[in-house]
Each structure stands twice: as structure tokens, then as C-alpha cells.
Design a protein around this motif. Structure first.
Motif, PDB file in Angstrom:
ATOM      1  N   TYR A  12       0.893  -1.172   0.000  1.00 22.72           N
ATOM      2  CA  TYR A  12       0.000   0.000   0.000  1.00 22.72           C
ATOM      3  C   TYR A  12       0.919   1.207   0.000  1.00 22.72           C
ATOM      4  O   TYR A  12       1.514   1.522   1.031  1.00 22.72           O
ATOM      5  CB  TYR A  12      -0.894   0.015   1.238  1.00 22.72           C
ATOM      6  CG  TYR A  12      -1.882  -1.138   1.309  1.00 22.72           C
ATOM      7  CD1 TYR A  12      -2.983  -1.194   0.451  1.00 22.72           C
ATOM      8  CD2 TYR A  12      -1.727  -2.156   2.249  1.00 22.72           C
ATOM      9  CE1 TYR A  12      -3.896  -2.229   0.526  1.00 22.72           C
ATOM     10  CE2 TYR A  12      -2.643  -3.204   2.328  1.00 22.72           C
ATOM     11  CZ  TYR A  12      -3.718  -3.230   1.466  1.00 22.72           C
ATOM     12  OH  TYR A  12      -4.624  -4.254   1.545  1.00 22.72           O
ATOM     13  N   PHE A  15       4.275   1.024   1.927  1.00 23.20           N
ATOM     14  CA  PHE A  15       4.144   0.057   3.022  1.00 23.20           C
ATOM     15  C   PHE A  15       3.931  -1.356   2.480  1.00 23.20           C
ATOM     16  O   PHE A  15       3.023  -1.596   1.682  1.00 23.20           O
ATOM     17  CB  PHE A  15       2.980   0.472   3.920  1.00 23.20           C
ATOM     18  CG  PHE A  15       2.688  -0.512   5.003  1.00 23.20           C
ATOM     19  CD1 PHE A  15       3.598  -0.717   6.041  1.00 23.20           C
ATOM     20  CD2 PHE A  15       1.504  -1.240   4.991  1.00 23.20           C
ATOM     21  CE1 PHE A  15       3.326  -1.636   7.040  1.00 23.20           C
ATOM     22  CE2 PHE A  15       1.231  -2.162   5.989  1.00 23.20           C
ATOM     23  CZ  PHE A  15       2.142  -2.355   7.018  1.00 23.20           C
ATOM     24  N   ALA A  17       2.520  -4.605   3.071  1.00 19.09           N
ATOM     25  CA  ALA A  17       1.562  -5.277   3.970  1.00 19.09           C
ATOM     26  C   ALA A  17       1.723  -6.796   3.901  1.00 19.09           C
ATOM     27  O   ALA A  17       1.595  -7.491   4.894  1.00 19.09           O
ATOM     28  CB  ALA A  17       0.142  -4.880   3.613  1.00 19.09           C
ATOM     29  N   PRO A  36      -1.955 -11.510  14.391  1.00 21.83           N
ATOM     30  CA  PRO A  36      -2.455 -10.314  15.077  1.00 21.83           C
ATOM     31  C   PRO A  36      -3.056  -9.311  14.097  1.00 21.83           C
ATOM     32  O   PRO A  36      -2.897  -9.445  12.877  1.00 21.83           O
ATOM     33  CB  PRO A  36      -1.197  -9.735  15.745  1.00 21.83           C
ATOM     34  CG  PRO A  36      -0.049 -10.348  15.034  1.00 21.83           C
ATOM     35  CD  PRO A  36      -0.501 -11.658  14.495  1.00 21.83           C
ATOM     36  N   ASN A  37      -3.743  -8.306  14.621  1.00 15.63           N
ATOM     37  CA  ASN A  37      -4.299  -7.259  13.769  1.00 15.63           C
ATOM     38  C   ASN A  37      -3.202  -6.647  12.913  1.00 15.63           C
ATOM     39  O   ASN A  37      -2.097  -6.405  13.394  1.00 15.63           O
ATOM     40  CB  ASN A  37      -4.920  -6.144  14.626  1.00 15.63           C
ATOM     41  CG  ASN A  37      -6.278  -6.525  15.150  1.00 15.63           C
ATOM     42  OD1 ASN A  37      -7.016  -7.258  14.480  1.00 15.63           O
ATOM     43  ND2 ASN A  37      -6.613  -6.045  16.324  1.00 15.63           N
ATOM     44  N   GLY A  38      -3.497  -6.434  11.658  1.00 13.01           N
ATOM     45  CA  GLY A  38      -2.541  -5.789  10.769  1.00 13.01           C
ATOM     46  C   GLY A  38      -1.546  -6.746  10.149  1.00 13.01           C
ATOM     47  O   GLY A  38      -0.657  -6.331   9.407  1.00 13.01           O
ATOM     48  N   ALA A  39      -1.683  -8.048  10.421  1.00 11.76           N
ATOM     49  CA  ALA A  39      -0.721  -9.028   9.905  1.00 11.76           C
ATOM     50  C   ALA A  39      -0.806  -9.171   8.377  1.00 11.76           C
ATOM     51  O   ALA A  39       0.166  -9.570   7.737  1.00 11.76           O
ATOM     52  CB  ALA A  39      -0.957 -10.383  10.564  1.00 11.76           C
ATOM     53  N   GLY A  40      -1.966  -8.875   7.816  1.00 12.70           N
ATOM     54  CA  GLY A  40      -2.137  -9.024   6.371  1.00 12.70           C
ATOM     55  C   GLY A  40      -3.126 -10.124   5.986  1.00 12.70           C
ATOM     56  O   GLY A  40      -3.209 -10.518   4.826  1.00 12.70           O
ATOM     57  N   LYS A  41      -3.896 -10.599   6.945  1.00  4.24           N
ATOM     58  CA  LYS A  41      -4.838 -11.695   6.685  1.00  4.24           C
ATOM     59  C   LYS A  41      -5.932 -11.283   5.694  1.00  4.24           C
ATOM     60  O   LYS A  41      -6.159 -11.958   4.694  1.00  4.24           O
ATOM     61  CB  LYS A  41      -5.495 -12.158   8.001  1.00  4.24           C
ATOM     62  CG  LYS A  41      -4.509 -12.598   9.074  1.00  4.24           C
ATOM     63  CD  LYS A  41      -5.207 -13.018  10.355  1.00  4.24           C
ATOM     64  CE  LYS A  41      -6.013 -11.917  11.038  1.00  4.24           C
ATOM     65  NZ  LYS A  41      -5.210 -10.789  11.560  1.00  4.24           N
ATOM     66  N   SER A  42      -6.601 -10.176   6.001  1.00  6.89           N
ATOM     67  CA  SER A  42      -7.717  -9.757   5.143  1.00  6.89           C
ATOM     68  C   SER A  42      -7.215  -9.377   3.750  1.00  6.89           C
ATOM     69  O   SER A  42      -7.852  -9.688   2.746  1.00  6.89           O
ATOM     70  CB  SER A  42      -8.462  -8.569   5.755  1.00  6.89           C
ATOM     71  OG  SER A  42      -9.017  -8.936   6.995  1.00  6.89           O
ATOM     72  N   THR A  43      -6.072  -8.723   3.708  1.00 10.18           N
ATOM     73  CA  THR A  43      -5.489  -8.360   2.415  1.00 10.18           C
ATOM     74  C   THR A  43      -5.282  -9.623   1.574  1.00 10.18           C
ATOM     75  O   THR A  43      -5.676  -9.676   0.398  1.00 10.18           O
ATOM     76  CB  THR A  43      -4.137  -7.650   2.629  1.00 10.18           C
ATOM     77  OG1 THR A  43      -4.378  -6.437   3.351  1.00 10.18           O
ATOM     78  CG2 THR A  43      -3.449  -7.342   1.313  1.00 10.18           C
ATOM     79  N   ARG A  52      -9.176  -7.499  -4.398  1.00  9.85           N
ATOM     80  CA  ARG A  52      -8.074  -6.544  -4.291  1.00  9.85           C
ATOM     81  C   ARG A  52      -6.994  -6.916  -5.284  1.00  9.85           C
ATOM     82  O   ARG A  52      -6.815  -8.092  -5.590  1.00  9.85           O
ATOM     83  CB  ARG A  52      -7.449  -6.599  -2.899  1.00  9.85           C
ATOM     84  CG  ARG A  52      -8.019  -5.573  -1.967  1.00  9.85           C
ATOM     85  CD  ARG A  52      -7.224  -5.541  -0.703  1.00  9.85           C
ATOM     86  NE  ARG A  52      -8.139  -5.403   0.408  1.00  9.85           N
ATOM     87  CZ  ARG A  52      -7.896  -4.682   1.488  1.00  9.85           C
ATOM     88  NH1 ARG A  52      -6.744  -4.071   1.623  1.00  9.85           N
ATOM     89  NH2 ARG A  52      -8.790  -4.592   2.448  1.00  9.85           N
TER      90      ARG A  52
END
Ligand code: ADP
Ligand code: MG
Length: 249
Positions: A12, A15, A17, A36-43, A52
């Protein structure tokens, strides 16, 4: 193998991700992406779902190359939409018919609602459902096009223990019927109960990938010991024991 991800990267801006991850998902398994949050799972999920754009890497889903045949992939996957995307004032049957129309499918809405234990809510509107019912309904919508694979992004976050267990049963049932499931979760008990294999992802990299029992055995073999002797039950067991397993709403 039904999904193959090779050296996937997603930036991004400047950054990074997702920093070059590779994994395979076997047909018929429940595969967990933990982290953890922000690890890149949803991406990662949304890239495989064709929602995406990746920066680089190669992905195939059921033999289809994501770059060449994204529309073929869309036809065989079920994606859980953000529940905020549901028209709040439509009845559940109406919502299912609406989605079926989008997928160009004929579905028996009542049959589908029955599968997720919501047949008596068929005439209710979405906004009147409890958190667990909303999640069950959104899982039902992933099944409309009879997909080979469904993607569930934190389906049990925010649910009470009864609703969480109820959803576990539902996810297992979906898998028993031959559908491959990819799920993200923060709950390790959930991953241990549900997942055949998990990838632990942190800061955009996969740092472990195996079945839960093997990961636990590896940790123990490395000399790890728990500080306290664990008891034969935990507070969640107490809670479920005294409040019962049945769903509240
Ligand atoms: P997870 O689902 O594991 O919590 P995400 O895939 O949502 O992680 O996010 C991974 C990282 O990428 C986070 O640092 C997040 O802030 C960042 N990120 C996600 N989406 C965007 C976006 N659209 N634009 C910029 N940064 C994003
Ligand atoms: Mg996420």
C-alpha cells in the motif's frame, strides 16, 4: 490442492503489507490464517477473492490463474460480505433472493435458511437479528452459488460463547458437505478446534504453517513448559457448563 499462492506481495504505497508469502490449501480442508491485527490476513483473502489487486506473485484457484481468469474464480467461491452491506430493512428471504439474482441462480431461500438454523427468521429483517444470527445469515449468503471454496474473515469476532460454538458446528457441516473453507481468526481455541492446518502470519510473513497438533508438539519438543499446571477446565468451560450450550437468540 485447490489454492496455490506463490510469493504473494502487496504494497500500500511504500508500506509492504504482505511480504512474499506462499502456501497451498488442500481440497476439502479448513485452512486457518492466524495472526495479530494488521498481519495481512484480510489483504491476502481479498486478493484471492479477486476483490483486491496484488502487487506481485502468482495465485491459482481450482486451476484458474487469478490474472487470466478471475471471473471463473468468482463463480466457484463464496465470499462473506461485510454485514454492513446488507439492506437492513429487507427480510432474510428477500435478501437471499436478491443475492441469488446477482449470482444468476435459483435458490430455495427457505432451504438455505434452514441450513443455518434461521428458518423461523425468514420474515424478519436483517437489522433485527442478533450478532450470531447475522453471522449465520452472512455465511448462508456465501453458499448461494454452491461454491467449492468459502472465505470467512473473522466470522466469530464479537460473538458470545454459545453463538461461537454454534458457528463452529455450522462451519464443520459446510466442510462435511465437501466445501473447502478458509477462515481467519484471533481465537486459538477456535483454530485448534476447526482447522486442519493453519498458517501463522505476522507483519506480512508466514512464520509457521502446519496442523495445530504438530505446531503444539514442535513447541513442546523445543523445551517449552507452561508455568502453571493447567487445570482440567477453564473459565469458558465453567461459563458453558452453567449457562448451557443452547443458543440464546
Ligand atoms: P489483518 O486482516 O491481518 O488485520 P489487513 O490485511 O487488514 O490485516 O492489513 C494489513 C496491513 O495493511 C495493516 O497495517 C493495514 O493498516 C494495512 N492496510 C490494509 N488495507 C489498507 C489500505 N486500503 N490502504 C493502506 N493500508 C492498508
Ligand atoms: Mg482483517
Amino acid at each position: 490442492m485447490i489454492i496455490k499462492v506463490e510469493n504473494l506481495k502487496k504494497n500500500y504505497g511504500n508500506f509492504e503489507a504482505v511480504k512474499g508469502i506462499s502456501f497451498e490449501v488442500m481440497q476439502g480442508e479448513i485452512f486457518g490464517l492466524l495472526g495479530p491485527n494488521g498481519a495481512g490476513k484480510s489483504t491476502t483473502l481479498e486478493i484471492i477473492e479477486t476483490l483486491r489487486i496484488k502487487t506481485s506473485g502468482k495465485i491459482t484457484v481450482a486451476g484458474y490463474d487469478l490474472d487470466k481468469e478471475p471471473n471463473e474464480i468468482k463463480k466457484i467461491i463464496g465470499v462473506q460480505l461485510q454485514t454492513s452491506g446488507f439492506y437492513p430493512a429487507l427480510k432474510l428471504v428477500e435478501l437471499i433472493e436478491l443475492f441469488a439474482g446477482l449470482y444468476n441462480r435459483n435458490v430455495d431461500a427457505m432451504e438455505l435458511l434452514k441450513k443455518v438454523n434461521l428458518e423461523d427468521k425468514a420474515k424478519s429483517d436483517f437489522k433485527s437479528l442478533s450478532g450470531g444470527q447475522k453471522q449465520r445469515f452472512s455465511i448462508a449468503t456465501t453458499l448461494i452459488n454452491e461454491p467449492k471454496i468459502i472465505f470467512l474473515d473473522e466470522p466469530t469476532t464479537g460473538l458470545d460463547p454459545q453463538a461461537r460454538r454454534n458457528l463452529w458446528d455450522l462451519i464443520r457441516e459446510i466442510r462435511e458437505n465437501g466445501t473447502t473453507v478458509i477462515i481467519t481468526t484471533h481465537y486459538m481455541d477456535e483454530a485448534e478446534f476447526l482447522c486442519d492446518r493453519v498458517a501463522i502470519i505476522d507483519a506480512g510473513k508466514i512464520i509457521a504453517l502446519n496442523n495445530p497438533a504438530a505446531l503444539i508438539d514442535d513447541l513442546i519438543a523445543s523445551g517449552f513448559e507452561k508455568e502453571k499446571q493447567t487445570k482440567g477446565a477453564n473459565l469458558e468451560d465453567v461459563f458453558i457448563h452453567i449457562t448451557g450450550k443452547e443458543l440464546r437468540n
